[in-house]
Design a protein around this motif. Structure first.
Motif, mmCIF file in Angstrom:
data_model
loop_
_atom_site.group_PDB
_atom_site.id
_atom_site.type_symbol
_atom_site.label_atom_id
_atom_site.label_comp_id
_atom_site.label_asym_id
_atom_site.label_seq_id
_atom_site.Cartn_x
_atom_site.Cartn_y
_atom_site.Cartn_z
ATOM 1 N N SER A 271 -48.720 -3.737 18.865
ATOM 2 C CA SER A 271 -48.093 -2.947 17.804
ATOM 3 C C SER A 271 -49.163 -2.614 16.772
ATOM 4 N N VAL A 272 -48.883 -1.614 15.962
ATOM 5 C CA VAL A 272 -49.805 -1.266 14.878
ATOM 6 C C VAL A 272 -49.632 -2.277 13.749
ATOM 7 N N SER A 273 -50.761 -2.780 13.281
ATOM 8 C CA SER A 273 -50.739 -3.891 12.320
ATOM 9 C C SER A 273 -50.209 -3.464 10.958
ATOM 10 N N GLY A 274 -49.315 -4.272 10.403
ATOM 11 C CA GLY A 274 -48.940 -4.262 8.994
ATOM 12 C C GLY A 274 -48.661 -2.932 8.328
ATOM 13 N N ASP A 275 -49.134 -2.835 7.111
ATOM 14 C CA ASP A 275 -48.955 -1.665 6.255
ATOM 15 C C ASP A 275 -49.755 -0.489 6.819
ATOM 16 N N PHE A 276 -49.080 0.603 7.152
ATOM 17 C CA PHE A 276 -49.754 1.740 7.785
ATOM 18 C C PHE A 276 -50.817 2.362 6.882
ATOM 19 N N ARG A 278 -52.927 0.779 5.336
ATOM 20 C CA ARG A 278 -54.118 -0.040 5.535
ATOM 21 C C ARG A 278 -54.584 -0.028 6.991
ATOM 22 N N SER A 279 -53.645 0.026 7.917
ATOM 23 C CA SER A 279 -53.993 -0.116 9.337
ATOM 24 C C SER A 279 -54.163 1.220 10.052
ATOM 25 N N THR A 280 -53.906 2.324 9.372
ATOM 26 C CA THR A 280 -54.094 3.643 9.986
ATOM 27 C C THR A 280 -54.802 4.569 9.007
ATOM 28 N N ARG A 281 -55.557 5.511 9.563
ATOM 29 C CA ARG A 281 -56.251 6.511 8.751
ATOM 30 C C ARG A 281 -56.236 7.834 9.495
ATOM 31 N N ARG A 282 -56.233 8.912 8.728
ATOM 32 C CA ARG A 282 -56.246 10.243 9.332
ATOM 33 C C ARG A 282 -57.043 11.197 8.461
ATOM 34 N N ALA A 283 -57.588 12.224 9.100
ATOM 35 C CA ALA A 283 -58.381 13.225 8.369
ATOM 36 C C ALA A 283 -58.485 14.472 9.226
ATOM 37 N N ALA A 314 -58.300 10.451 13.899
ATOM 38 C CA ALA A 314 -57.273 9.423 13.723
ATOM 39 C C ALA A 314 -57.870 8.062 14.065
ATOM 40 N N GLU A 315 -57.422 7.063 13.347
ATOM 41 C CA GLU A 315 -57.861 5.694 13.612
ATOM 42 C C GLU A 315 -56.694 4.757 13.335
ATOM 43 N N ILE A 316 -56.415 3.876 14.266
ATOM 44 C CA ILE A 316 -55.337 2.898 14.071
ATOM 45 C C ILE A 316 -55.826 1.512 14.484
ATOM 46 N N GLU A 317 -55.252 0.499 13.870
ATOM 47 C CA GLU A 317 -55.578 -0.887 14.198
ATOM 48 C C GLU A 317 -54.391 -1.514 14.906
ATOM 49 N N ILE A 318 -54.638 -1.997 16.128
ATOM 50 C CA ILE A 318 -53.590 -2.577 16.957
ATOM 51 C C ILE A 318 -53.715 -4.096 16.953
ATOM 52 N N ALA A 319 -52.578 -4.775 16.877
ATOM 53 C CA ALA A 319 -52.520 -6.219 17.062
ATOM 54 C C ALA A 319 -51.848 -6.498 18.402
ATOM 55 N N ILE A 320 -52.448 -7.372 19.198
ATOM 56 C CA ILE A 320 -51.848 -7.790 20.476
ATOM 57 C C ILE A 320 -51.341 -9.208 20.287
ATOM 58 N N ASP A 321 -50.039 -9.353 20.265
ATOM 59 C CA ASP A 321 -49.404 -10.619 19.902
ATOM 60 C C ASP A 321 -49.233 -11.504 21.133
ATOM 61 N N ALA A 443 -44.176 8.770 12.288
ATOM 62 C CA ALA A 443 -43.136 8.958 11.268
ATOM 63 C C ALA A 443 -43.714 8.757 9.871
ATOM 64 N N ALA A 444 -44.571 7.753 9.712
ATOM 65 C CA ALA A 444 -45.176 7.500 8.397
ATOM 66 C C ALA A 444 -46.101 8.644 7.995
ATOM 67 N N TRP A 445 -46.839 9.167 8.948
ATOM 68 C CA TRP A 445 -47.742 10.275 8.635
ATOM 69 C C TRP A 445 -46.964 11.540 8.278
ATOM 70 N N ARG A 446 -45.886 11.785 8.991
ATOM 71 C CA ARG A 446 -45.096 12.990 8.711
ATOM 72 C C ARG A 446 -44.451 12.926 7.334
ATOM 73 N N SER A 447 -44.178 11.721 6.858
ATOM 74 C CA SER A 447 -43.608 11.582 5.510
ATOM 75 C C SER A 447 -44.694 11.382 4.458
ATOM 76 N N ASN A 448 -45.954 11.581 4.860
ATOM 77 C CA ASN A 448 -47.110 11.518 3.955
ATOM 78 C C ASN A 448 -47.292 10.154 3.292
ATOM 79 N N GLU A 449 -46.905 9.078 3.996
ATOM 80 C CA GLU A 449 -47.159 7.730 3.481
ATOM 81 C C GLU A 449 -48.642 7.370 3.582
ATOM 82 N N VAL A 450 -49.359 8.069 4.453
ATOM 83 C CA VAL A 450 -50.795 7.842 4.614
ATOM 84 C C VAL A 450 -51.502 9.137 4.234
ATOM 85 N N PRO A 451 -52.413 9.117 3.274
ATOM 86 C CA PRO A 451 -53.055 10.358 2.822
ATOM 87 C C PRO A 451 -53.924 10.976 3.916
#
Length: 472
Positions: A271-276, A278-283, A314-321, A443-451
């Motif tokens: 899954s993608v780690s924690g707060d998007f 912090r754990s995802t970036r886009r440009a 795009a960059e995302i951080e994945i955690a494998i539990d 969904a978080a990116w579409r709602s602009n939660e990540v700049p």
């Protein structure tokens, strides 16, 4: 015959839906040409289809044009094979806006038949919806390009429709990025070396990064790319699957079920780690220069709708539990219009518990393993005593070439299809898991939660990205 293939599964007819399109012309047919020239597709009949009013001669000329690069390097015998394949090929004019009319044409083709959907995702779904089991000759294979759906729900719906037509074992969801060579290079390197396998876990590995950066900008793909972006186009479609092969436990064999069961289990734990934020970036890129050539900004490119806010990096951080990987970040990144092309996995090992006092030089640099996918090579970065000063540690790199296929990536895909080898086919549940992982991010990116950041074409990304996450 390749492993995992059965004698009865050898395909005799390949129908390319969308045969007049760009994918077929640039990638599928050239990949097939190399197979034919090397005697690895004996007697195959290629049937192209499209809505264009083409004659048989016009289609044969399209095939010959697509085979042209292979003709140049071919022996006399290989040219004869290519010529024979061109002459065997034929064209069907089909209107897939009314796919219910496809059945009678399919039943006229010699089985075993592979139907390759070289179509946009929406048209693929529309065509699948218009088919019924009675439209398909015995032993028909259905071959689909990524992306499989547009989210987890649509992928699940598409899978339901496909298995209503043929069993899962006759569905090939192809990933040209993850070809046989890439998979076997990873599996062979990991599980044949006692030096690596015992330390391939969270006790010894600090992080793992999988990167697909390319210098290419849009290159005429605005219509498709602007509706997807880097996260869907590369990370969801390709890099998650690559990550899974880097992270799986040891398989009992190279049989497709052994490997694919482990891939599925790894993705289910991901899954993608924690707060998007912090754990995802886009440009996305602005105007810049790549190799001395001026490149216009993404938002100014023909066919791009700036209001879509589509990312090109795009960059995302994945955690494998699971027990093997708990606490290890898997960083997946893909970008266009970059300063350089990078297609690699980077494994960063944890620092030693104690370094004897008195050493100088690269005392804080961790050991790293780089696995380049294209070109295929391996590099192990170590600290060793320097030649001038025995107390100074210098960086040294051990390198080795990895196996390079004689085929193109699509050639590898097509060979697996023709032989009925399902090892590289993306199983239905795996396709759904990849969407499950990225759906919340989208969904978080579409709602602009990540700049949305910006970077000039020809650079590695926004200022600060490199320093904040290390070796990437």
């Amino acid at each position: 015959m390749a492993a995992n293939a059965t004698p009865s599964s050898r395909v005799k007819t390949l129908l390319i839906l969308g045969g007049t399109g760009d994918l077929s012309h640039r990638l599928l047919l050239p990949g097939l040409a190399r197979l034919i020239a090397r005697g690895r597709a004996p007697g195959l009949v290629v049937v192209g289809s499209g809505s264009r009013d083409w004659s048989q001669d016009e289609w044969k000329q399209r095939v010959r044009d697509s085979f042209s690069s292979e003709y140049e390097a071919a022996s006399a015998d290989a040219r004869r094979e290519l010529d024979a394949a061109v002459q065997r090929s034929s064209y069907l004019q089909l209107d897939l806006a009314s796919p219910s009319g496809l059945g009678p044409d399919l039943l006229e083709l010699e089985p075993p038949l592979a139907v390759y959907f070289a179509l946009p995702p929406k048209l693929t779904l529309q065509t699948v919806e218009g088919l019924s089991p009675r439209d398909l000759p015995p032993e028909t294979l259905l071959v689909l390009e990524k992306p499989f759906g547009s989210d987890q729900a649509s992928a699940r719906d598409l899978n339901r429709r496909l298995v209503s037509l043929v069993p899962e074992e006759r569905i090939f969801r192809v990933d040209h990025f993850l070809g046989m060579t890439t998979v076997m290079n990873i599996v062979g390197m990991r599980f044949s070396n006692r030096l690596l396998e015992p330390i391939w876990n969270s006790l010894h590995i600090e992080k793992m990064e999988i990167v697909f950066d390319e210098q290419l900008a849009l290159e005429g793909r605005a219509k498709y790319y602007d509706a997807s972006g880097a996260l869907e186009d590369m990370i969801q479609s390709h890099l998650l699957h690559t990550m899974a092969f880097m992270a799986i436990g040891p398989p009992a064999s190279l049989a497709e079920r052994d490997l694919r069961d482990l891939v599925a289990a790894t993705l289910r734990a991901s899954s993608v780690s924690g707060d998007f934020s912090r754990s995802t970036r886009r440009a996305r890129y602005t105007a810049g220069v790549i190799d001395g050539k001026e490149v216009e900004g993404y938002a100014d490119s023909p066919g791009v709708d700036p209001a879509r806010n589509t990312e090109t990096l795009a960059e995302i951080e994945i955690a494998i539990d699971n027990d093997r990987w708990a606490g290890v970040p898997f960083i997946l990144r893909s970008g266009k219009a970059q300063a350089r092309t990078r297609k690699e996995a980077v494994v960063t090992f944890r620092p030693v518990n104690h370094l004897p006092e008195g050493f100088t030089g690269s005392t804080t640099l961790p050991s790293r393993l780089r696995i380049s996918f294209n070109p295929a090579y391996l590099e192990l970065e170590l600290n060793v005593n320097g030649p001038a000063d025995i107390f100074r540690l210098d960086r040294s790199t051990l390198s080795s070439k990895l196996h390079t296929s004689q085929l193109t990536p699509y050639g590898e895909v097509l060979e697996a299809v023709l032989e009925g080898n399902r090892l590289l086919s993306v199983r239905g549940d795996i396709a759904e898991e990849c969407w499950r992982i990225v759906d919340p991010v989208l969904a978080a990116w579409r709602s602009n939660e990540v700049p949305m950041g910006t970077y000039a074409a020809g650079t590695q990304g926004p200022s600060g990205w490199e320093s904040s996450r290390g070796s990437l």
